[in-house]
Write an enzyme that holds these catalytic residues in place. Structure first.
Site, PDB file in Angstrom:
ATOM      1  N   GLY A 164       9.594  17.148   5.695  1.00 56.62           N
ATOM      2  CA  GLY A 164      10.259  16.364   4.662  1.00 56.62           C
ATOM      3  C   GLY A 164      11.624  16.916   4.340  1.00 56.62           C
ATOM      4  O   GLY A 164      12.124  16.770   3.215  1.00 56.62           O
ATOM      5  N   GLY A 188      14.636  15.197   2.453  1.00 52.88           N
ATOM      6  CA  GLY A 188      14.570  14.910   1.023  1.00 52.88           C
ATOM      7  C   GLY A 188      15.468  15.804   0.197  1.00 52.88           C
ATOM      8  O   GLY A 188      15.996  16.819   0.656  1.00 52.88           O
ATOM      9  N   LYS A 243      17.591  20.253   0.172  1.00 53.81           N
ATOM     10  CA  LYS A 243      19.027  20.515   0.020  1.00 53.81           C
ATOM     11  C   LYS A 243      19.355  21.172  -1.314  1.00 53.81           C
ATOM     12  O   LYS A 243      20.168  22.097  -1.374  1.00 53.81           O
ATOM     13  CB  LYS A 243      19.801  19.207   0.168  1.00 53.81           C
ATOM     14  CG  LYS A 243      21.306  19.364   0.030  1.00 53.81           C
ATOM     15  CD  LYS A 243      22.023  18.033   0.253  1.00 53.81           C
ATOM     16  CE  LYS A 243      23.536  18.176   0.109  1.00 53.81           C
ATOM     17  NZ  LYS A 243      24.231  16.895   0.384  1.00 53.81           N
ATOM     18  N   ARG A 303      11.374  12.612   9.773  1.00 47.63           N
ATOM     19  CA  ARG A 303      11.152  11.514  10.710  1.00 47.63           C
ATOM     20  C   ARG A 303      12.451  10.971  11.303  1.00 47.63           C
ATOM     21  O   ARG A 303      12.458  10.474  12.415  1.00 47.63           O
ATOM     22  CB  ARG A 303      10.372  10.398  10.010  1.00 47.63           C
ATOM     23  CG  ARG A 303       8.929  10.793   9.713  1.00 47.63           C
ATOM     24  CD  ARG A 303       8.221   9.782   8.854  1.00 47.63           C
ATOM     25  NE  ARG A 303       8.733   9.778   7.489  1.00 47.63           N
ATOM     26  CZ  ARG A 303       8.270   8.979   6.529  1.00 47.63           C
ATOM     27  NH1 ARG A 303       7.302   8.116   6.792  1.00 47.63           N
ATOM     28  NH2 ARG A 303       8.768   9.040   5.312  1.00 47.63           N
ATOM     29  N   PHE A 354       5.232  11.948  11.299  1.00 48.19           N
ATOM     30  CA  PHE A 354       4.169  12.860  10.857  1.00 48.19           C
ATOM     31  C   PHE A 354       2.796  12.493  11.415  1.00 48.19           C
ATOM     32  O   PHE A 354       1.840  13.257  11.251  1.00 48.19           O
ATOM     33  CB  PHE A 354       4.124  12.904   9.326  1.00 48.19           C
ATOM     34  CG  PHE A 354       5.406  13.388   8.697  1.00 48.19           C
ATOM     35  CD1 PHE A 354       6.230  14.288   9.367  1.00 48.19           C
ATOM     36  CD2 PHE A 354       5.789  12.948   7.445  1.00 48.19           C
ATOM     37  CE1 PHE A 354       7.416  14.736   8.791  1.00 48.19           C
ATOM     38  CE2 PHE A 354       6.968  13.396   6.859  1.00 48.19           C
ATOM     39  CZ  PHE A 354       7.784  14.283   7.533  1.00 48.19           C
ATOM     40  N   LYS A 365       3.138  19.775  -5.463  1.00 46.52           N
ATOM     41  CA  LYS A 365       2.356  18.905  -6.328  1.00 46.52           C
ATOM     42  C   LYS A 365       2.859  17.466  -6.149  1.00 46.52           C
ATOM     43  O   LYS A 365       3.972  17.280  -5.659  1.00 46.52           O
ATOM     44  CB  LYS A 365       2.454  19.364  -7.784  1.00 46.52           C
ATOM     45  CG  LYS A 365       3.733  18.926  -8.520  1.00 46.52           C
ATOM     46  CD  LYS A 365       3.641  19.259  -9.980  1.00 46.52           C
ATOM     47  CE  LYS A 365       4.776  18.661 -10.760  1.00 46.52           C
ATOM     48  NZ  LYS A 365       4.744  17.208 -10.921  1.00 46.52           N
ATOM     49  N   ASP A 404       3.615  25.362  -7.839  1.00 42.16           N
ATOM     50  CA  ASP A 404       4.039  24.762  -9.099  1.00 42.16           C
ATOM     51  C   ASP A 404       5.343  25.456  -9.472  1.00 42.16           C
ATOM     52  O   ASP A 404       5.344  26.634  -9.828  1.00 42.16           O
ATOM     53  CB  ASP A 404       2.983  24.977 -10.187  1.00 42.16           C
ATOM     54  CG  ASP A 404       3.317  24.260 -11.490  1.00 42.16           C
ATOM     55  OD1 ASP A 404       4.529  24.135 -11.799  1.00 42.16           O
ATOM     56  OD2 ASP A 404       2.397  23.829 -12.195  1.00 42.16           O
ATOM     57  N   HIS A 405       6.453  24.730  -9.387  1.00 40.57           N
ATOM     58  CA  HIS A 405       7.752  25.401  -9.535  1.00 40.57           C
ATOM     59  C   HIS A 405       7.943  26.013 -10.917  1.00 40.57           C
ATOM     60  O   HIS A 405       8.780  26.892 -11.095  1.00 40.57           O
ATOM     61  CB  HIS A 405       8.898  24.439  -9.203  1.00 40.57           C
ATOM     62  CG  HIS A 405       9.150  23.393 -10.241  1.00 40.57           C
ATOM     63  ND1 HIS A 405       8.575  22.142 -10.195  1.00 40.57           N
ATOM     64  CD2 HIS A 405       9.915  23.411 -11.357  1.00 40.57           C
ATOM     65  CE1 HIS A 405       8.984  21.429 -11.224  1.00 40.57           C
ATOM     66  NE2 HIS A 405       9.795  22.172 -11.949  1.00 40.57           N
ATOM     67  N   ASP A 443       1.943  14.029 -14.248  1.00 43.32           N
ATOM     68  CA  ASP A 443       3.175  14.624 -13.751  1.00 43.32           C
ATOM     69  C   ASP A 443       3.433  16.012 -14.318  1.00 43.32           C
ATOM     70  O   ASP A 443       3.963  16.884 -13.622  1.00 43.32           O
ATOM     71  CB  ASP A 443       4.354  13.700 -14.079  1.00 43.32           C
ATOM     72  CG  ASP A 443       5.656  14.134 -13.432  1.00 43.32           C
ATOM     73  OD1 ASP A 443       5.607  14.652 -12.302  1.00 43.32           O
ATOM     74  OD2 ASP A 443       6.722  13.952 -14.049  1.00 43.32           O
ATOM     75  N   HIS A 445       2.003  21.784 -14.886  1.00 45.75           N
ATOM     76  CA  HIS A 445       2.970  22.704 -15.504  1.00 45.75           C
ATOM     77  C   HIS A 445       2.461  23.272 -16.831  1.00 45.75           C
ATOM     78  O   HIS A 445       2.450  24.487 -17.048  1.00 45.75           O
ATOM     79  CB  HIS A 445       4.295  21.986 -15.775  1.00 45.75           C
ATOM     80  CG  HIS A 445       4.978  21.471 -14.558  1.00 45.75           C
ATOM     81  ND1 HIS A 445       4.824  22.038 -13.309  1.00 45.75           N
ATOM     82  CD2 HIS A 445       5.847  20.442 -14.391  1.00 45.75           C
ATOM     83  CE1 HIS A 445       5.560  21.373 -12.442  1.00 45.75           C
ATOM     84  NE2 HIS A 445       6.181  20.404 -13.065  1.00 45.75           N
TER      85      HIS A 445
END
Length: 508
Positions: free
Chosen positions: A32, A35, A39, A66, A108, A172, A201-202, A259, A264
């Site tokens: 991925g 995305g 970046k 992809r 994928f 997540k 989990d950031h 979410d 979190h």
């Protein structure tokens, strides 16, 4: 009242830096990679590790997606690293780092593509001396998690028989309810051992979240009063002033509870409430977190509140309501505000309510833990103003103004005994300087080192989903007259009433 700052010299910072382990040679493979996450976060974080000499000399990064982006990928990642901050475009290290950034295109679900990827990585092992060690990062939509993992296994890229290691980071959301989480766990665990899986989990990469443990267990003055005898209540808020930022289809399927609250906020709650672990090894910390979640009483739907924002103003600009956002149903029942009261039935916390909430389009962005202490058993200063006799409040600020503050009563100067609230304040930026780190540095480094302390494990994920799934089902069965709060406000009146019936109010 006056605020007292805390100053720490740069010499103290450098003197107290721990000597970190350097990971073994490896290739980080990001699925991925086209995305935004790669970046904006992952490549800048990897380069920050390189700047700090925390990456192995024999190292490479491979972006997998992809689309065929081989002609532009390295250039885009270079721009992302510069935009991430703390980087001089003329740094010699940056040029050398970019020489190790590669790209590979495949669908994928393409077996032939995965076989070619395996050969591509083997060639890079020879070129960069990475010894077959792999860290796969699944920065993809959740529907691809199991598919990618199964194909990695099918094509012999998950085994560790040759002495190298293989680990997989999964972003997540890890499931959307208890049933889906169990299914995904079973699919992934059929290919990978649990110690190879790093559910990220950031939030746990944030310095201020990790500092909760240091604050509690590294200081002798707080832990003795960290219990029901001294603490009246705990509030955890994760508020955003932004809306859904064009992610209509994602948010329609998720909502604030899935979410943010289930992952979190529950992670932060476990750090606040856990018992001291035997050590800071992964298993010991995870064990204590799991004990907290398992001690939470089943949540009653009447102890929850939800909302959806309508049109309003955030700052000085008008904003549309949730139902007017792009690709959102005009009759949507998705919550953009979720709050609930939790009770932890153990010796430390029995009788102490935990109020948690997460929301979009509130008055301001703030994530913090607010701990309100009990009042003294006897008010000796009966003639003083009531304002000065407020409870002591400890606030752990996670973002954006990272730091810690403590409110307490102090005597006002003068011939009479009047008490006023004052505040001691610690700011990360003031004490240590501003950092360009984005929180992924620690998590990526730990995954390369095989340290799962700051990652979720299977039983923990399923336990938190077991708590939240009945609420999701109850909400689905009860239609609400949305919208019920104005964008730029502090949420629906139902959330205020949730605390008011206990004689309390949200602190922010």
């Amino acid at each position: 009242m006056a605020t007292t700052g805390i100053n720490v010299s740069q010499e103290q910072v450098e003197a107290n830096k721990c000597k970190e382990n350097i990971p073994e040679p490896c290739i980080v493979v990001i699925f991925g990679a086209s995305g935004d996450l790669t970046k904006r976060k992952l490549l800048p974080a990897l380069y920050h590790l390189e700047q700090s000499n925390l990456l192995p000399t024999d190292f490479a990064v491979v972006g997998v997606a992809r689309r065929d982006l081989s002609a532009t990928f390295a250039h885009d990642m270079h721009d992302g690293i510069l935009a991430g901050g703390g980087v001089d475009k003329d740094e010699a290290k940056l040029d050398k780092f970019m020489e190790r950034v590669q790209y590979f295109a495949t669908e994928f679900d393409n077996d032939e593509g995965f076989e070619k990827l395996k050969a591509f990585l083997a060639d890079l092992d020879k070129k960069f001396g990475t010894k077959g060690n792999r860290l796969f990062y699944l920065a993809v939509a959740p529907e691809f998690f199991a598919d990618i993992t199964q194909r990695l296994g099918k094509h012999g890229m998950t085994g560790e028989e040759g002495g190298g290691w293989v680990r997989v980071i999964i972003e997540k959301p890890f499931g959307t309810d208890l049933e889906s989480a169990k299914k995904l766990n079973s699919e992934v665990n059929s290919v990978l051992h649990e110690d190879q899986i790093f559910r990220i989990d950031h939030y746990l990469g944030k310095e201020t979240v990790q500092n909760i443990l240091v604050f509690r267990f590294g200081n002798g003055i707080f832990e003795p009063i960290w219990n029901r005898n001294y603490i009246d209540s705990v509030q955890i808020t994760a508020a955003e002033s932004i809306g859904i930022e064009g992610r209509g289809p994602f948010y329609e399927a998720a909502g604030a509870l899935r979410d943010v609250l289930q992952n979190h906020v529950m992670e932060v709650l476990s750090f606040v409430a856990m018992e001291p672990p035997d050590s800071f090894e992964a298993d010991a910390v995870r064990f204590e977190k799991l004990k907290v979640w398992k001690a939470i009483e089943p949540i009653r739907v009447e102890d929850t509140a939800r909302g959806q924002y309508g049109p309003g103003r955030v700052g000085d600009r008008p904003v549309v309501g949730y139902r007017e956002e792009e690709r959102v149903s005009k009759e949507s029942q998705t919550e953009t505000y979720a709050a609930m009261k939790l009770e932890i039935e153990n010796w430390r916390w029995a009788g102490v309510p935990f109020y948690i909430r997460a929301a979009k389009r509130l008055e301001k962005r703030v994530t913090e833990v607010v701990i309100t202490f009990r009042q003294p058993p006897l008010h000796l200063f009966k003639g003083s103003s009531n304002k000065g006799m407020e409870s002591n409040v400890l606030t752990l600020r996670i973002q954006p103004d990272d730091g810690i503050s403590l409110k307490f009563g102090a005597k006002l100067p003068g011939p009479t005994t009047n008490v006023a609230q004052v505040e001691m304040n610690f700011s990360y930026a003031d004490a240590f300087g501003k950092s360009s780190a984005n929180g992924y540095e620690r998590l990526l480094l730990d995954a390369m080192l095989g340290d799962g302390t700051l990652f979720a494990e299977r039983e923990g994920v399923e336990t938190t989903w077991a708590l939240m799934t009945p609420i999701l089902e109850a909400w689905k069965a009860q239609k609400v007259d949305f919208p019920n709060y104005e964008a730029g406000s502090w949420g629906p009146k139902e959330a205020d009433e949730l605390l008011a019936r206990d004689g309390r109010a949200w602190k922010v």
